[in-house]
Design a protein around this motif. Structure first.
Motif, short mmCIF file in Angstrom:
data_model
loop_
_atom_site.label_atom_id
_atom_site.label_comp_id
_atom_site.label_asym_id
_atom_site.label_seq_id
_atom_site.Cartn_x
_atom_site.Cartn_y
_atom_site.Cartn_z
N LYS A 168 11.53 4.37 -9.66
CA LYS A 168 11.46 4.59 -11.11
C LYS A 168 10.47 3.65 -11.79
O LYS A 168 10.76 3.05 -12.84
CB LYS A 168 12.85 4.46 -11.74
CG LYS A 168 13.87 5.45 -11.20
CD LYS A 168 15.23 5.27 -11.83
CE LYS A 168 16.24 6.26 -11.25
NZ LYS A 168 17.60 6.07 -11.84
N ILE A 169 9.30 3.52 -11.17
CA ILE A 169 8.24 2.70 -11.74
C ILE A 169 7.42 3.57 -12.69
O ILE A 169 6.58 4.37 -12.27
CB ILE A 169 7.33 2.11 -10.64
CG1 ILE A 169 8.14 1.31 -9.62
CG2 ILE A 169 6.24 1.23 -11.27
CD1 ILE A 169 7.33 0.83 -8.44
N ILE A 212 -1.01 8.60 -0.24
CA ILE A 212 -0.75 8.90 -1.64
C ILE A 212 0.62 9.57 -1.82
O ILE A 212 1.36 9.25 -2.76
CB ILE A 212 -1.86 9.80 -2.22
CG1 ILE A 212 -3.18 9.02 -2.31
CG2 ILE A 212 -1.47 10.34 -3.59
CD1 ILE A 212 -4.36 9.86 -2.73
N ILE A 213 0.97 10.46 -0.90
CA ILE A 213 2.26 11.14 -0.98
C ILE A 213 3.41 10.14 -0.82
O ILE A 213 4.37 10.14 -1.61
CB ILE A 213 2.37 12.24 0.10
CG1 ILE A 213 1.43 13.40 -0.22
CG2 ILE A 213 3.81 12.76 0.22
CD1 ILE A 213 1.37 14.47 0.85
N VAL A 214 3.32 9.28 0.19
CA VAL A 214 4.37 8.29 0.42
C VAL A 214 4.48 7.34 -0.75
O VAL A 214 5.58 7.01 -1.22
CB VAL A 214 4.10 7.50 1.72
CG1 VAL A 214 5.09 6.35 1.88
CG2 VAL A 214 4.19 8.43 2.93
N LEU A 215 3.33 6.87 -1.26
CA LEU A 215 3.33 5.94 -2.39
C LEU A 215 3.93 6.59 -3.64
O LEU A 215 4.70 5.96 -4.37
CB LEU A 215 1.90 5.47 -2.67
CG LEU A 215 1.72 4.41 -3.76
CD1 LEU A 215 2.53 3.16 -3.45
CD2 LEU A 215 0.24 4.06 -3.91
N THR A 216 3.58 7.85 -3.87
CA THR A 216 4.12 8.56 -5.03
C THR A 216 5.63 8.73 -4.93
O THR A 216 6.37 8.53 -5.91
CB THR A 216 3.46 9.95 -5.16
OG1 THR A 216 2.04 9.79 -5.28
CG2 THR A 216 3.98 10.69 -6.38
N ILE A 217 6.10 9.09 -3.75
CA ILE A 217 7.55 9.25 -3.54
C ILE A 217 8.27 7.93 -3.80
O ILE A 217 9.32 7.89 -4.46
CB ILE A 217 7.84 9.74 -2.11
CG1 ILE A 217 7.35 11.18 -1.92
CG2 ILE A 217 9.35 9.66 -1.80
CD1 ILE A 217 7.46 11.69 -0.51
N ALA A 218 7.68 6.83 -3.30
CA ALA A 218 8.29 5.51 -3.50
C ALA A 218 8.31 5.13 -4.98
O ALA A 218 9.30 4.57 -5.47
CB ALA A 218 7.52 4.46 -2.69
N ILE A 219 7.24 5.43 -5.70
CA ILE A 219 7.17 5.12 -7.13
C ILE A 219 8.27 5.88 -7.89
O ILE A 219 8.94 5.33 -8.77
CB ILE A 219 5.78 5.48 -7.70
CG1 ILE A 219 4.74 4.48 -7.18
CG2 ILE A 219 5.80 5.48 -9.23
CD1 ILE A 219 3.31 4.83 -7.54
N VAL A 220 8.47 7.14 -7.53
CA VAL A 220 9.50 7.95 -8.18
C VAL A 220 10.89 7.42 -7.85
O VAL A 220 11.75 7.28 -8.74
CB VAL A 220 9.38 9.43 -7.73
CG1 VAL A 220 10.57 10.23 -8.27
CG2 VAL A 220 8.07 10.03 -8.24
N ARG A 221 11.12 7.09 -6.58
CA ARG A 221 12.43 6.59 -6.16
C ARG A 221 12.76 5.24 -6.80
O ARG A 221 13.91 4.94 -7.10
CB ARG A 221 12.50 6.49 -4.64
CG ARG A 221 12.50 7.85 -3.92
CD ARG A 221 12.47 7.67 -2.41
NE ARG A 221 13.68 7.03 -1.93
CZ ARG A 221 14.76 7.68 -1.49
NH1 ARG A 221 14.78 9.01 -1.48
NH2 ARG A 221 15.80 7.01 -1.04
#
Length: 265
Positions: free
Chosen positions: A141-142, A130-139
């Motif tokens: 800009k989804i 969840i942490i990795v997925l959240t970071i990727a979503i932020v990076r």
């Protein structure tokens, strides 16, 4: 049908409460296990950093996109690890004869096996994913309405892992013991961390049609991180593929069950 579904949901919640209560008696071990899994996953993720230190992209996928795919795959796998990992524990139940007790109860056998224990180690995997997925979503800009589909797609991926577990562990009805084939789910997880486009044509077909590991992360990810015109179609297809694959695995499991003979202790 509705009453039966509600009954199974209540039963699963009841079993989950019992399982959580049992491992919370050893809260120190529980916390250490979570930390250990997070560290293990972090070390594996470092491989991605090393790769992108040497190259700019993998078959057109940049770092942020691969990070999203990695996080998506890890979260989907972690859901299976937490709640459905017993689909690969059939060798234990057949070898010890514990499967007999499940057969005597008026509840679906596969459901009982899945609900029999909760793997607390999977929580470490889930937190990391969840942490990795959240970071990727932020990076990336989804921030669109597309994120509404994310929970369904993650659950669909975990259902595919559960299906693979059922199919691979069904061999235990013939061997009556531990078999390395049950660990194939872990091996397929490693394939799902990277774009299917990096594999040869044969593997692409296998991972799309025969063993739909591509639908655990790769195809759903196209909807979020690539301007793929059929992205929405893939989102709609993914749950269908996961359900069909589970029904097939359920059928295979029940056919294999006919060859079961009690072993006992």
């Amino acid at each position: 049908m509705k009453n039966m579904l509600l009954r199974y949901i209540k039963l699963y919640i009841h079993f989950t409460k019992i399982n959580i209560s049992s491992f919370m008696e050893y809260d120190a071990d529980f916390l250490f296990g979570i930390v250990a899994l997070i560290l293990k996953n972090l070390i594996n993720l470092l491989i991605i950093f090393f790769i992108f230190h040497l190259i700019d992209n993998i078959k057109g996928w940049d770092f942020n996109q691969i990070l999203f795919l990695y996080g998506f795959s890890s979260t989907s796998f972690a859901i299976w690890h937490c709640f459905f990992i017993n689909t690969i524990s059939l060798p234990f139940y057949t070898r010890t004869g514990l499967l007999d007790s499940f057969l005597l109860k008026p509840v679906d056998v596969i459901f009982q096996i899945m609900a029999d224990s909760f793997d607390e180690d999977g929580i470490g995997d889930l937190i990391f994913g969840i942490i990795v997925l959240t970071i990727a979503i932020v990076r990336l800009k989804i921030v669109s309405i597309k994120l509404i589909f994310l929970p369904v797609l993650l659950l669909s991926g975990s259902l595919i892992y559960a299906s693979l577990g059922l199919i691979s562990s069904s061999i235990s009805f013939f061997t009556i013991g531990e078999t390395g084939i049950s660990n194939l789910v872990m091996d397929f997880f490693e394939f799902s961390k990277y774009p299917i486009t990096i594999y040869n044509d044969i593997l692409k077909i296998v991972f799309t049609v025969l063993i739909p590991i591509g639908f655990t992360a790769f195809y759903p990810s196209l909807f979020y991180i690539a301007n793929y015109k059929y992205g929405l179609v893939l989102v709609l297809i993914t749950p269908v593929v996961s359900i069909l694959f589970f029904l097939i695995s359920y059928k295979v499991w029940n056919l294999a069950l006919r060859h079961y003979s009690s072993t006992g202790n």
